[in-house]
Design a protein around this motif. Structure first.
Motif, PDB file in Angstrom:
ATOM      1  N   PRO A  36       8.124   5.362  -6.561  1.00 44.84           N
ATOM      2  CA  PRO A  36       7.763   5.352  -5.140  1.00 44.84           C
ATOM      3  C   PRO A  36       7.125   4.045  -4.671  1.00 44.84           C
ATOM      4  O   PRO A  36       7.292   3.662  -3.509  1.00 44.84           O
ATOM      5  N   ALA A  37       6.431   3.348  -5.537  1.00 43.98           N
ATOM      6  CA  ALA A  37       5.764   2.116  -5.113  1.00 43.98           C
ATOM      7  C   ALA A  37       6.754   1.011  -4.748  1.00 43.98           C
ATOM      8  O   ALA A  37       6.485   0.205  -3.853  1.00 43.98           O
ATOM      9  N   ILE A  38       7.905   0.980  -5.429  1.00 48.50           N
ATOM     10  CA  ILE A  38       8.859  -0.099  -5.142  1.00 48.50           C
ATOM     11  C   ILE A  38      10.124   0.363  -4.431  1.00 48.50           C
ATOM     12  O   ILE A  38      10.818  -0.444  -3.824  1.00 48.50           O
ATOM     13  N   ARG A  39      10.442   1.657  -4.479  1.00 53.38           N
ATOM     14  CA  ARG A  39      11.677   2.154  -3.856  1.00 53.38           C
ATOM     15  C   ARG A  39      11.421   3.140  -2.718  1.00 53.38           C
ATOM     16  O   ARG A  39      12.294   3.338  -1.882  1.00 53.38           O
ATOM     17  N   GLY A  40      10.279   3.775  -2.695  1.00 50.06           N
ATOM     18  CA  GLY A  40       9.991   4.820  -1.714  1.00 50.06           C
ATOM     19  C   GLY A  40       8.901   4.421  -0.744  1.00 50.06           C
ATOM     20  O   GLY A  40       9.013   3.427  -0.029  1.00 50.06           O
ATOM     21  N   GLY A  42       5.997   3.043  -0.985  1.00 47.87           N
ATOM     22  CA  GLY A  42       5.457   1.683  -1.081  1.00 47.87           C
ATOM     23  C   GLY A  42       6.346   0.659  -0.406  1.00 47.87           C
ATOM     24  O   GLY A  42       5.872  -0.255   0.269  1.00 47.87           O
ATOM     25  N   ARG A  43       7.631   0.801  -0.581  1.00 47.32           N
ATOM     26  CA  ARG A  43       8.597  -0.108   0.065  1.00 47.32           C
ATOM     27  C   ARG A  43       8.558   0.066   1.582  1.00 47.32           C
ATOM     28  O   ARG A  43       8.574  -0.911   2.328  1.00 47.32           O
ATOM     29  N   PHE A  44       8.509   1.311   2.038  1.00 53.27           N
ATOM     30  CA  PHE A  44       8.480   1.574   3.475  1.00 53.27           C
ATOM     31  C   PHE A  44       7.189   1.046   4.104  1.00 53.27           C
ATOM     32  O   PHE A  44       7.201   0.524   5.210  1.00 53.27           O
ATOM     33  N   GLU A  45       6.086   1.162   3.373  1.00 50.64           N
ATOM     34  CA  GLU A  45       4.822   0.623   3.862  1.00 50.64           C
ATOM     35  C   GLU A  45       4.894  -0.902   3.948  1.00 50.64           C
ATOM     36  O   GLU A  45       4.446  -1.506   4.925  1.00 50.64           O
ATOM     37  N   ALA A  51       4.378   6.181   8.808  1.00 46.69           N
ATOM     38  CA  ALA A  51       4.283   7.341   7.910  1.00 46.69           C
ATOM     39  C   ALA A  51       5.082   7.139   6.627  1.00 46.69           C
ATOM     40  O   ALA A  51       5.985   7.922   6.311  1.00 46.69           O
ATOM     41  N   PRO A  52       4.769   6.101   5.862  1.00 47.41           N
ATOM     42  CA  PRO A  52       5.590   5.777   4.694  1.00 47.41           C
ATOM     43  C   PRO A  52       5.652   6.880   3.637  1.00 47.41           C
ATOM     44  O   PRO A  52       6.692   7.041   2.988  1.00 47.41           O
ATOM     45  N   GLN A  53       4.570   7.639   3.448  1.00 51.01           N
ATOM     46  CA  GLN A  53       4.602   8.728   2.452  1.00 51.01           C
ATOM     47  C   GLN A  53       5.621   9.787   2.848  1.00 51.01           C
ATOM     48  O   GLN A  53       6.451  10.209   2.034  1.00 51.01           O
ATOM     49  N   PHE A  54       5.567  10.207   4.097  1.00 51.78           N
ATOM     50  CA  PHE A  54       6.523  11.195   4.594  1.00 51.78           C
ATOM     51  C   PHE A  54       7.932  10.624   4.581  1.00 51.78           C
ATOM     52  O   PHE A  54       8.876  11.258   4.107  1.00 51.78           O
TER      53      PHE A  54
END
Length: 142
Positions: A36-40, A42-45, A51-54
């Motif tokens: 999630p930090a580099i593809r999910g 985290g990347r969106f943030e 709302a990067p987590q969602f």
């Protein structure tokens, strides 16, 4: 309505596009949860999406579900619409900065997979799942 969604041409080669698009989206969706930090999130943030987590979980889930449906050739046209939207957003949010900083050709090089997935999704929306798809079996019985 259901018949229009599941109808398909008789092409036996559409499966090649389905395999390409379906595998890439299924793989990328799974990676949004594994990394999630580099593809999910985290990347969106990092690129400034709200709302990067969602959004990371939502996009990852869409990619997994739609990728699997495309691989199966089940509701192919419908499943290809979210993949098209995902690619339009990906190109707009990640490639505009590359274009501004590094120029057109660097952007085009970095977006080759994005363009392939975008055009593959358009192809599947237009053509359907092809001869070797669950859609084809459903439209015969419908």
């Amino acid at each position: 309505m259901f018949h229009k969604i599941t109808s398909s041409d008789h092409s036996k080669t559409t499966i090649i596009i389905r395999l390409m698009v379906g595998m890439v989206f299924l793989s990328e969706g799974i990676q949004k949860f594994l990394f999630p930090a580099i593809r999910g999130a985290g990347r969106f943030e990092k690129i400034g999406l709200p709302a990067p987590q969602f959004l990371g979980a939502f996009v990852g889930t869409c990619e997994i579900v739609c990728g699997a449906l495309i691989l199966l050739g089940l509701l192919t046209r419908l499943a290809s619409i979210p993949t098209l939207v995902i690619m339009l957003v990906a190109i707009a949010t990640t490639k505009s900065e590359v274009f501004a900083n590094d120029g057109f050709w660097v952007m085009m090089h970095g977006s080759r997979t994005d363009w392939a997935m975008l055009l593959g999704s358009v192809f599947l929306i237009v053509k359907g799942g092809g001869n070797w798809s669950i859609d084809k079996k459903l439209s015969k019985n419908g």
